[in-house]
Design a protein around this motif. Structure first.
Motif, PDB file in Angstrom:
ATOM      1  N   HIS B   8      -1.041 126.355 117.056  1.00 35.99           N
ATOM      2  CA  HIS B   8      -2.198 127.216 116.899  1.00 35.99           C
ATOM      3  C   HIS B   8      -3.126 126.714 115.795  1.00 35.99           C
ATOM      4  N   SER B   9      -4.388 127.147 115.878  1.00 35.98           N
ATOM      5  CA  SER B   9      -5.267 126.987 114.721  1.00 35.98           C
ATOM      6  C   SER B   9      -6.292 128.109 114.780  1.00 35.98           C
ATOM      7  N   PHE B  10      -6.743 128.540 113.609  1.00 35.82           N
ATOM      8  CA  PHE B  10      -7.690 129.655 113.598  1.00 35.82           C
ATOM      9  C   PHE B  10      -9.025 129.232 114.179  1.00 35.82           C
ATOM     10  N   THR B  14      -9.449 121.623 116.092  1.00 37.46           N
ATOM     11  CA  THR B  14      -8.671 121.041 114.996  1.00 37.46           C
ATOM     12  C   THR B  14      -7.692 119.975 115.492  1.00 37.46           C
ATOM     13  N   GLY B  15      -7.375 120.003 116.795  1.00 34.82           N
ATOM     14  CA  GLY B  15      -6.424 119.030 117.334  1.00 34.82           C
ATOM     15  C   GLY B  15      -5.156 119.673 117.875  1.00 34.82           C
ATOM     16  N   LYS B  16      -5.222 120.946 118.226  1.00 37.39           N
ATOM     17  CA  LYS B  16      -4.041 121.640 118.784  1.00 37.39           C
ATOM     18  C   LYS B  16      -3.519 120.936 120.028  1.00 37.39           C
ATOM     19  N   SER B  17      -4.417 120.674 120.978  1.00 44.31           N
ATOM     20  CA  SER B  17      -3.980 120.117 122.263  1.00 44.31           C
ATOM     21  C   SER B  17      -3.383 118.727 122.060  1.00 44.31           C
ATOM     22  N   ASN B  18      -4.029 117.918 121.246  1.00 42.60           N
ATOM     23  CA  ASN B  18      -3.487 116.596 120.944  1.00 42.60           C
ATOM     24  C   ASN B  18      -2.110 116.689 120.319  1.00 42.60           C
ATOM     25  N   THR B  19      -1.988 117.600 119.366  1.00 38.98           N
ATOM     26  CA  THR B  19      -0.714 117.762 118.672  1.00 38.98           C
ATOM     27  C   THR B  19       0.360 118.203 119.663  1.00 38.98           C
ATOM     28  N   VAL B 183      -1.697 119.129 108.890  1.00 38.10           N
ATOM     29  CA  VAL B 183      -3.053 118.805 108.450  1.00 38.10           C
ATOM     30  C   VAL B 183      -3.531 117.655 109.321  1.00 38.10           C
ATOM     31  N   ASN B 184      -4.576 117.886 110.088  1.00 35.58           N
ATOM     32  CA  ASN B 184      -5.048 116.872 111.041  1.00 35.58           C
ATOM     33  C   ASN B 184      -6.467 116.433 110.666  1.00 35.58           C
ATOM     34  N   LYS B 185      -6.858 115.270 111.215  1.00 38.02           N
ATOM     35  CA  LYS B 185      -8.194 114.716 110.961  1.00 38.02           C
ATOM     36  C   LYS B 185      -8.420 114.507 109.474  1.00 38.02           C
ATOM     37  N   THR B 186      -7.391 114.095 108.782  1.00 39.46           N
ATOM     38  CA  THR B 186      -7.508 113.826 107.348  1.00 39.46           C
ATOM     39  C   THR B 186      -8.264 112.511 107.157  1.00 39.46           C
ATOM     40  N   VAL B 211      -1.823 114.134 109.335  1.00 42.60           N
ATOM     41  CA  VAL B 211      -2.244 113.134 110.321  1.00 42.60           C
ATOM     42  C   VAL B 211      -3.654 112.664 109.974  1.00 42.60           C
ATOM     43  N   PRO B 212      -3.851 111.352 109.867  1.00 40.02           N
ATOM     44  CA  PRO B 212      -5.187 110.866 109.511  1.00 40.02           C
ATOM     45  C   PRO B 212      -6.177 111.060 110.651  1.00 40.02           C
ATOM     46  N   HIS B 213      -7.439 111.079 110.304  1.00 36.68           N
ATOM     47  CA  HIS B 213      -8.469 111.005 111.337  1.00 36.68           C
ATOM     48  C   HIS B 213      -8.431 109.584 111.862  1.00 36.68           C
ATOM     49  N   LEU B 217      -6.829 107.486 118.025  1.00 39.66           N
ATOM     50  CA  LEU B 217      -6.449 108.766 118.603  1.00 39.66           C
ATOM     51  C   LEU B 217      -7.626 109.374 119.361  1.00 39.66           C
ATOM     52  N   MET B 218      -8.803 109.231 118.755  1.00 42.21           N
ATOM     53  CA  MET B 218      -9.998 109.818 119.356  1.00 42.21           C
ATOM     54  C   MET B 218     -10.313 109.116 120.674  1.00 42.21           C
ATOM     55  N   VAL B 219     -10.206 107.791 120.657  1.00 41.99           N
ATOM     56  CA  VAL B 219     -10.524 107.001 121.851  1.00 41.99           C
ATOM     57  C   VAL B 219      -9.581 107.371 122.996  1.00 41.99           C
TER      58      VAL B 219
HETATM   59  N1  LIG Z   1      -6.193 112.909 114.196  1.00 43.88           N
HETATM   60  C1  LIG Z   1      -7.295 112.787 114.938  1.00 43.88           C
HETATM   61  N2  LIG Z   1      -8.144 111.759 114.715  1.00 43.88           N
HETATM   62  C2  LIG Z   1      -9.272 111.655 115.449  1.00 43.88           C
HETATM   63  N3  LIG Z   1      -9.630 112.478 116.406  1.00 43.88           N
HETATM   64  C3  LIG Z   1      -8.833 113.508 116.673  1.00 43.88           C
HETATM   65  C4  LIG Z   1      -7.620 113.717 115.954  1.00 43.88           C
HETATM   66  N4  LIG Z   1      -7.024 114.823 116.457  1.00 43.88           N
HETATM   67  C5  LIG Z   1      -7.839 115.274 117.422  1.00 43.88           C
HETATM   68  N5  LIG Z   1      -8.922 114.492 117.559  1.00 43.88           N
HETATM   69  C6  LIG Z   1     -10.043 114.681 118.490  1.00 43.88           C
HETATM   70  O1  LIG Z   1     -10.631 115.928 118.235  1.00 43.88           O
HETATM   71  C7  LIG Z   1     -11.030 116.554 119.425  1.00 43.88           C
HETATM   72  C8  LIG Z   1     -10.389 117.916 119.542  1.00 43.88           C
HETATM   73  O2  LIG Z   1      -8.994 117.726 119.694  1.00 43.88           O
HETATM   74  P1  LIG Z   1      -8.135 118.746 120.535  1.00 43.88           P
HETATM   75  O3  LIG Z   1      -8.752 118.985 121.856  1.00 43.88           O
HETATM   76  O4  LIG Z   1      -6.731 118.315 120.462  1.00 43.88           O
HETATM   77  O5  LIG Z   1      -8.375 120.023 119.610  1.00 43.88           O
HETATM   78  P2  LIG Z   1      -8.098 121.534 119.950  1.00 43.88           P
HETATM   79  O6  LIG Z   1      -7.774 122.177 118.654  1.00 43.88           O
HETATM   80  O7  LIG Z   1      -7.119 121.655 121.045  1.00 43.88           O
HETATM   81  O8  LIG Z   1      -9.517 121.977 120.415  1.00 43.88           O
HETATM   82  P3  LIG Z   1      -9.885 123.356 121.171  1.00 43.88           P
HETATM   83  O9  LIG Z   1      -9.957 124.373 120.083  1.00 43.88           O
HETATM   84  O10 LIG Z   1     -11.211 123.057 121.767  1.00 43.88           O
HETATM   85  O11 LIG Z   1      -8.791 123.602 122.147  1.00 43.88           O
HETATM   86  C9  LIG Z   1     -10.640 115.616 120.541  1.00 43.88           C
HETATM   87  O12 LIG Z   1     -11.764 114.865 120.893  1.00 43.88           O
HETATM   88  C10 LIG Z   1      -9.584 114.745 119.925  1.00 43.88           C
HETATM   89  O13 LIG Z   1      -9.565 113.465 120.498  1.00 43.88           O
END
Ligand SMILES: Nc1ncnc2c1ncn2[C@@H]1O[C@H](COP(=O)(O)OP(=O)(O)OP(=O)(O)O)[C@@H](O)[C@H]1O
Ligand SMILES: [Mg+2]
Lengths: 243, 253
Positions: B8-10, B14-19, B183-186, B211-213, B217-219
């Motif tokens: 979850h994230s508020f 933030t990267g929930k789905s990626n995580t 902590v994501n996208k650091t 997790v660093p930005h 990961l973005m690509v």
């Molecule tokens: N550590 C990271 N470094 C770079 N880009 C990232 C990182 N984590 C996530 N992203 C990018 O950030 C964007 C949002 O990620 P993601 O969809 O996982 O977030 P989310 O929290 O699930 O978003 P939503 O709230 O829209 O569901 C995506 O384009 C993903 O590629």
């Protein structure tokens, strides 16, 4: 004709014919020439900072004589190292001794021998160039030293060593390495500041508490709270009930 | 037994789905049976990371919630090739009219809880991951209440701090047994240890990974799971570490 000379010469002589002869001879060698008709005018020209490389100085002149001009030049840091060739009509060795004692680099008898004059000019100009390089080197060492002090005070200006860094010698290497290191340090410090700023986690507790209350003070939430334990022991895990 | 884990994230993005996808791949890589439910009904997306084409999304969580079919029928297996365990995904519908209907009519949140738990039992899942919608709406609160472990994702950014505090407080009230922060996208230039220490202290909650930005990961985000493409990358080790902390000793392969 042999190699042309380069430089800016101040000719000081009260005799118009001598001035003309000297100017011609010097310009033939490739030098640029400025003239002064007495010691007073000479000092004014020198004080203007016109960038002379050498001075040809007559001794017997009205207003200020050559000895006096020489003495004042050597007393002034701006002209203390400027080469001076005295051209004297007197062949008294006492005058030659006095001129050299006052800091003349050379003494030539009048009328001057063009070959001798050329030889004197060549060595005088070479000395001047060497002195210039040395002064510039000392100045640039000074910049590096100042830069180090500025780093200590946190006031270093990134571009301040650019001129020194262009030198092809060891001092240039020092300036380049120094500049690169300070740049790297500055970048690191900037990142650190960004990190410290981003990680200042200050939360408005009252507002957060209101948000939490709005979410949790509902019947739905109260029901969830009651059922949470039961929800976590759902059908997927009956074998783990006593975990 | 199935360990239920909510991610979850508020705030959004933030990267929930990626995580979630990466942790799912880590678990499956260890031989576990993993379920993933896209609980982000209003803005679904995790199916993309598992390579599911949205044109083929005819069965989904929304259909189950409207009583059209059992949840079992909305499941699709998305196990990547060469992975020891298995991954099943319950996607949410991406069709605008489905999303509009959820917004307009809502659905029976209780049904969601029952369905999810029944699915866990039927597929004999070791882990069930719930990818949630940002904010704290009813289904998110339910997913937190059902969870044995909760990962709260935040960015090291003032925009995320207060909401994270709210989420941590709510999770405490729901007595989630295990809550960790991610902590994501650091920014790459930040010192991860410093970030972890500060964030852990501010929320009095363990930080499982910083997790660093990451450009890579973005690509990859448009159709790929990082840990599968770069198993030896330091970031992959971070997801491994997160997986460890989410399950602790509860589940072993
Ligand atoms: N550590 C990271 N470094 C770079 N880009 C990232 C990182 N984590 C996530 N992203 C990018 O950030 C964007 C949002 O990620 P993601 O969809 O996982 O977030 P989310 O929290 O699930 O978003 P939503 O709230 O829209 O569901 C995506 O384009 C993903 O590629
Ligand atoms: Mg998402």
């Amino acid at each position: 004709m042999s190699d042309r000379l380069h430089g800016h010469v101040l000719v000081v002589d009260d005799d118009p014919v001598n001035r003309l002869l000297l100017r011609r001879a010097l310009e033939r060698e490739g030098l640029t020439v400025e003239v002064a008709v007495d010691g007073g005018e000479a000092l004014v020209a020198l004080a203007r900072g016109a960038g002379f490389d050498i001075v040809l100085l007559d001794i017997v002149m009205p207003v200020l004589d050559g000895f006096e001009v020489l003495a004042r030049m050597r007393a002034d840091p701006a002209t203390a190292a400027l080469p001076v060739v005295v051209i004297s009509g007197s062949d008294s060795s006492a005058d030659v001794v006095r001129a050299i004692g006052l800091g003349a680099d050379d003494v030539l008898p009048k009328p001057f021998d063009p070959a001798l004059l050329r030889a004197r000019l060549t060595s005088g100009l070479a000395r001047k160039r060497l002195a210039d390089l040395e002064r510039e080197y000392r100045e640039q060492v000074g910049y590096v030293v100042d830069a180090a002090a500025a780093v200590e005070r946190g006031e270093f200006e990134p571009g301040s060593l650019d001129a020194v860094a262009e030198r092809p010698d060891a001092l240039g290497v020092l300036a380049r390495v120094f500049a690169r290191m300070t740049r790297e340090v500055a970048v690191r410090e900037q990142r650190l500041r960004a990190q410290v700023g981003a990680l200042r986690i200050e939360i408005d507790e009252a507002r957060a508490a209101r948000t939490v209350a709005a979410i949790t003070e509902t019947d739905y939430f109260a029901d969830l709270q009651r059922r949470a334990a039961e929800l976590r022991s759902g059908p997927g895990r009956q074998d783990q009930e006593n975990r | 037994m199935t360990a239920i884990v909510s991610v979850h994230s508020f705030r959004g993005g933030t990267g929930k789905s990626n995580t979630t996808a990466n942790v799912a791949a880590v678990f499956a890589g260890r031989g576990l049976r993993v379920g993933v439910v896209d609980l982000d009904i209003l803005s679904p997306g995790i199916h993309v990371l598992f390579g599911v084409d949205q044109d083929g999304l005819d069965r989904h969580l929304d259909g189950f919630l409207w009583g059209r079919y059992p949840l079992r029928d909305a499941v699709r297996e998305v196990t990547p090739p060469g992975v020891a365990g298995r991954i099943w995904l319950v996607p949410s519908s991406v069709a605008p009219h489905d999303i509009a209907r959820v917004m307009a009519e809502g659905y029976d949140v209780g049904l969601l809880g029952d369905g999810v738990r029944a699915l866990a039992a039927e597929l004999e899942l070791d882990v069930l991951l719930l990818d949630t919608h940002p904010g704290l709406n009813e289904e998110t609160l339910l997913s937190i209440a059902m969870s044995d472990a909760l990962a709260i994702v935040l960015r090291p950014d003032h925009q995320d701090y207060e909401g994270t505090h709210v989420t941590v407080s709510v999770a405490r009230k729901l007595a989630v047994p295990r809550t960790v922060l991610v902590v994501n996208k650091t920014p790459e230039s930040f010192d991860p240890a410093e970030v972890a220490a500060r964030v852990a202290a501010a929320y009095d909650t363990p930080v499982a990974a910083v997790v660093p930005h990451s450009e890579e990961l973005m690509v990859l985000s448009s159709g790929g799971i990082f840990v599968l493409h770069h198993p030896d990358h330091p970031v992959a080790a971070l997801y491994g570490q997160l997986a460890d902390q989410l399950l602790g000793s509860a589940v072993r392969a």
